[in-house]
Write a protein that holds these residues in place. Structure first.
Motif, short mmCIF file in Angstrom:
data_model
loop_
_atom_site.label_atom_id
_atom_site.label_comp_id
_atom_site.label_asym_id
_atom_site.label_seq_id
_atom_site.Cartn_x
_atom_site.Cartn_y
_atom_site.Cartn_z
N VAL A 1 0.87 -1.17 0.00
CA VAL A 1 0.00 0.00 0.00
C VAL A 1 0.91 1.22 0.00
N MET A 2 0.57 2.22 -0.80
CA MET A 2 1.33 3.47 -0.76
C MET A 2 1.18 4.07 0.63
N GLU A 3 2.30 4.43 1.23
CA GLU A 3 2.30 5.01 2.57
C GLU A 3 2.61 6.51 2.48
N PRO A 4 2.30 7.27 3.52
CA PRO A 4 2.59 8.71 3.49
C PRO A 4 4.05 9.01 3.17
N GLU A 5 4.97 8.20 3.68
CA GLU A 5 6.40 8.42 3.41
C GLU A 5 6.71 8.22 1.92
N ASP A 6 6.02 7.27 1.27
CA ASP A 6 6.19 7.08 -0.19
C ASP A 6 5.78 8.35 -0.92
N GLU A 7 4.62 8.87 -0.56
CA GLU A 7 4.10 10.08 -1.20
C GLU A 7 5.06 11.25 -0.99
#
Length: 152
Positions: free
Chosen positions: A27-33
């Motif tokens: 799942v895309m996480e806030p840190e990825d974004e």
């Protein structure tokens, strides 16, 4: 195939390829974004992204090396287009990052990953990275369950 350093014309490929593999497996996480939305500051701080291009200059794979706030340098956001898996494109990008780290005379580089990323984990070991404990305070990704370092 050729490997080239960051050029903004490949920025969308970098973002799209990384979002694709992360979303497919996790799942895309806030840190990825945060990381994918702030590429230029990493480059401005001395980081680099290497792209493997085919004969038509289409991006096959990409890999970023960037400084962390704690002083370490990390290999991060490493991706290959599915059709290019097994072509050596990912290896070429990873090697370019390692060579870049050596040029900068960095003492070591680190990588955080997930054991489900079997191709990547195999590649890290093949290149000589040694497994180290995962520090969840430094690497807040939910999916991070394996970490490596290479002393240069």
């Amino acid at each position: 195939m050729k490997v080239v350093p960051y050029n903004s014309k490949y920025k969308n490929d970098f973002i799209e390829m990384n979002k694709a593999w992360i979303s497919e497996m996790f799942v895309m996480e806030p840190e990825d974004e945060r990381e994918l939305g702030n590429i230029e500051p990493y480059i401005e701080e001395g980081g680099q992204i290497f792209f493997a291009l085919d004969e038509e200059e289409k991006v096959m794979a990409c890999c970023m090396i960037a400084p962390r706030e704690d002083g370490d340098w990390e290999i991060m956001k490493f991706a290959a287009r599915g059709m290019y898996t097994g072509t050596g494109a990912g290896s070429a990008c990873l090697k370019a990052c390692i060579d870049y780290a050596k040029e900068l005379r960095l003492p070591k580089i680190i990588i955080v990953s997930n054991r489900m990323c079997t191709h990547a984990v195999h590649l890290y070991r093949k290149f000589g990275f040694e497994e180290i404990p995962v520090d969840k305070k430094r690497f807040p990704f939910e999916r991070a369950n394996i970490a490596f370092e290479m002393v240069l």
